[in-house]
Design an enzyme around this catalytic site. Structure first.
Site, PDB file in Angstrom:
ATOM      1  N   HIS A   7     -42.483  62.249 -75.127  1.00  0.00           N
ATOM      2  CA  HIS A   7     -41.026  62.001 -75.557  1.00  0.00           C
ATOM      3  C   HIS A   7     -40.327  61.925 -74.039  1.00  0.00           C
ATOM      4  O   HIS A   7     -40.241  62.992 -73.483  1.00  0.00           O
ATOM      5  CB  HIS A   7     -40.427  62.747 -76.236  1.00  0.00           C
ATOM      6  CG  HIS A   7     -40.746  62.857 -77.730  1.00  0.00           C
ATOM      7  ND1 HIS A   7     -40.226  62.393 -78.842  1.00  0.00           N
ATOM      8  CD2 HIS A   7     -42.292  63.024 -78.306  1.00  0.00           C
ATOM      9  CE1 HIS A   7     -41.110  62.514 -79.829  1.00  0.00           C
ATOM     10  NE2 HIS A   7     -42.324  62.759 -79.479  1.00  0.00           N
ATOM     11  N   CYS A  18     -36.596  57.387 -79.542  1.00  0.00           N
ATOM     12  CA  CYS A  18     -35.905  58.402 -80.292  1.00  0.00           C
ATOM     13  C   CYS A  18     -34.669  58.045 -80.609  1.00  0.00           C
ATOM     14  O   CYS A  18     -33.595  57.545 -79.828  1.00  0.00           O
ATOM     15  CB  CYS A  18     -36.038  59.743 -79.162  1.00  0.00           C
ATOM     16  SG  CYS A  18     -35.073  61.024 -79.868  1.00  0.00           S
ATOM     17  N   GLU A  19     -34.210  58.408 -81.773  1.00  0.00           N
ATOM     18  CA  GLU A  19     -32.795  58.154 -82.310  1.00  0.00           C
ATOM     19  C   GLU A  19     -31.842  59.162 -81.892  1.00  0.00           C
ATOM     20  O   GLU A  19     -30.562  58.743 -81.824  1.00  0.00           O
ATOM     21  CB  GLU A  19     -32.851  58.258 -83.941  1.00  0.00           C
ATOM     22  CG  GLU A  19     -32.950  59.373 -84.524  1.00  0.00           C
ATOM     23  CD  GLU A  19     -32.751  59.612 -86.154  1.00  0.00           C
ATOM     24  OE1 GLU A  19     -32.445  60.366 -86.820  1.00  0.00           O
ATOM     25  OE2 GLU A  19     -33.279  58.486 -86.640  1.00  0.00           O
ATOM     26  N   HIS A  20     -32.037  60.193 -81.265  1.00  0.00           N
ATOM     27  CA  HIS A  20     -31.335  60.868 -80.751  1.00  0.00           C
ATOM     28  C   HIS A  20     -30.634  60.599 -79.294  1.00  0.00           C
ATOM     29  O   HIS A  20     -29.581  60.915 -78.973  1.00  0.00           O
ATOM     30  CB  HIS A  20     -31.745  62.594 -80.578  1.00  0.00           C
ATOM     31  CG  HIS A  20     -32.193  63.120 -81.760  1.00  0.00           C
ATOM     32  ND1 HIS A  20     -33.146  63.892 -82.116  1.00  0.00           N
ATOM     33  CD2 HIS A  20     -31.537  62.985 -82.970  1.00  0.00           C
ATOM     34  CE1 HIS A  20     -32.925  64.326 -83.318  1.00  0.00           C
ATOM     35  NE2 HIS A  20     -32.145  63.708 -83.860  1.00  0.00           N
ATOM     36  N   HIS A  21     -31.568  60.092 -78.260  1.00  0.00           N
ATOM     37  CA  HIS A  21     -31.295  59.659 -77.130  1.00  0.00           C
ATOM     38  C   HIS A  21     -31.548  58.323 -76.705  1.00  0.00           C
ATOM     39  O   HIS A  21     -31.428  57.819 -75.672  1.00  0.00           O
ATOM     40  CB  HIS A  21     -32.047  60.419 -76.126  1.00  0.00           C
ATOM     41  CG  HIS A  21     -31.811  61.919 -76.164  1.00  0.00           C
ATOM     42  ND1 HIS A  21     -32.637  62.794 -76.991  1.00  0.00           N
ATOM     43  CD2 HIS A  21     -30.844  62.848 -75.751  1.00  0.00           C
ATOM     44  CE1 HIS A  21     -32.252  64.131 -76.834  1.00  0.00           C
ATOM     45  NE2 HIS A  21     -31.009  64.156 -76.261  1.00  0.00           N
ATOM     46  N   CYS A  30     -37.270  62.035 -73.472  1.00  0.00           N
ATOM     47  CA  CYS A  30     -36.294  63.011 -73.691  1.00  0.00           C
ATOM     48  C   CYS A  30     -36.688  64.504 -73.210  1.00  0.00           C
ATOM     49  O   CYS A  30     -35.612  65.256 -73.009  1.00  0.00           O
ATOM     50  CB  CYS A  30     -35.398  62.902 -74.942  1.00  0.00           C
ATOM     51  SG  CYS A  30     -36.433  63.280 -76.409  1.00  0.00           S
ATOM     52  N   GLN A  86     -40.442  61.501 -84.567  1.00  0.00           N
ATOM     53  CA  GLN A  86     -41.774  61.390 -84.712  1.00  0.00           C
ATOM     54  C   GLN A  86     -42.210  61.902 -86.213  1.00  0.00           C
ATOM     55  O   GLN A  86     -43.046  61.427 -86.779  1.00  0.00           O
ATOM     56  CB  GLN A  86     -42.484  62.274 -83.535  1.00  0.00           C
ATOM     57  CG  GLN A  86     -44.145  61.963 -83.782  1.00  0.00           C
ATOM     58  CD  GLN A  86     -44.792  62.488 -82.251  1.00  0.00           C
ATOM     59  OE1 GLN A  86     -44.118  62.573 -81.322  1.00  0.00           O
ATOM     60  NE2 GLN A  86     -45.831  63.527 -82.847  1.00  0.00           N
TER      61      GLN A  86
END
Length: 189
Positions: free
Chosen positions: A152, A82-85, A154, A124
């Site tokens: 995920h 995941c690019e956020h976390h 996260c 995703q």
């Protein structure tokens, strides 16, 4: 990828969280993490077009306008981050279907496309779009459907910690956009 820079920053991260990067178990960790990132984020080095060229091995097939046909591959296993976390997206299953227009992809190429597209920092939803775009270009068809189901970390290992949560996304191009029958080809059982 700049392996040396990754090692430098992983060393700083270990120090920042209060670890001793010189202790036995961590001495080689910066180099191991750099090698791992080079492997699991390999897709970052390629555009969708380059992946389509890399895995675009197709075979001619009869194109009979009086016959409906679709190629469907289900339960392709991938993982991503995941690019956020920078958290692992795991237990991901990809279903792909496309309508051939005179050419079919080699079956292993479909799985390879899914795998390489996943080897990027991703969302995703974008992963589904990337796979659909690559399949469309590689197979020479506008008619592609992709569904992905995954967990995920996260969501499961931090924050709400809901271990059973699954995310399902769908991307539909061409004839798949407006056809419930075609969309059903890529649905999860």
């Amino acid at each position: 990828m700049d392996r040396e820079k990754i090692e430098y920053h992983v060393l700083g991260l270990l120090e920042a969280i209060g670890e001793d990067p010189n202790r036995e178990g961590l001495r080689e960790t910066p180099a191991r993490v750099a090698r791992m990132l080079e492997e699991v984020l390999e897709g970052t080095a390629y555009t969708n077009h380059q992946i389509a060229e890399m895995f675009g091995k197709t075979f001619e097939t009869e194109n009979d306008p009086d016959m409906d046909s679709a190629v469907v591959m289900k339960d392709i296993t991938v993982f991503s981050y995941c690019e956020h976390h920078l958290a692992l997206m795991y237990d991901m299953s990809v279903n792909v279907a496309y309508i051939p227009h005179g050419r079919v992809l080699g079956l292993s190429k479909i799985a390879r496309i899914c795998d390489m597209a996943a080897k990027r920092l991703q969302l995703q939803e974008r992963l589904g779009r990337d796979i659909a775009e690559i399949i469309s270009e590689a197979a020479g068809t506008p008619d592609v459907g992709v569904m992905i189901r995954g967990s995920h970390s996260c969501m499961t290992a931090r924050g709400i910690r809901n271990a059973g949560a699954k995310t399902v996304t769908g991307t539909f191009m061409g004839a798949f956009r407006d056809s419930a029958e075609l969309k059903s080809l890529v649905k999860f059982d």
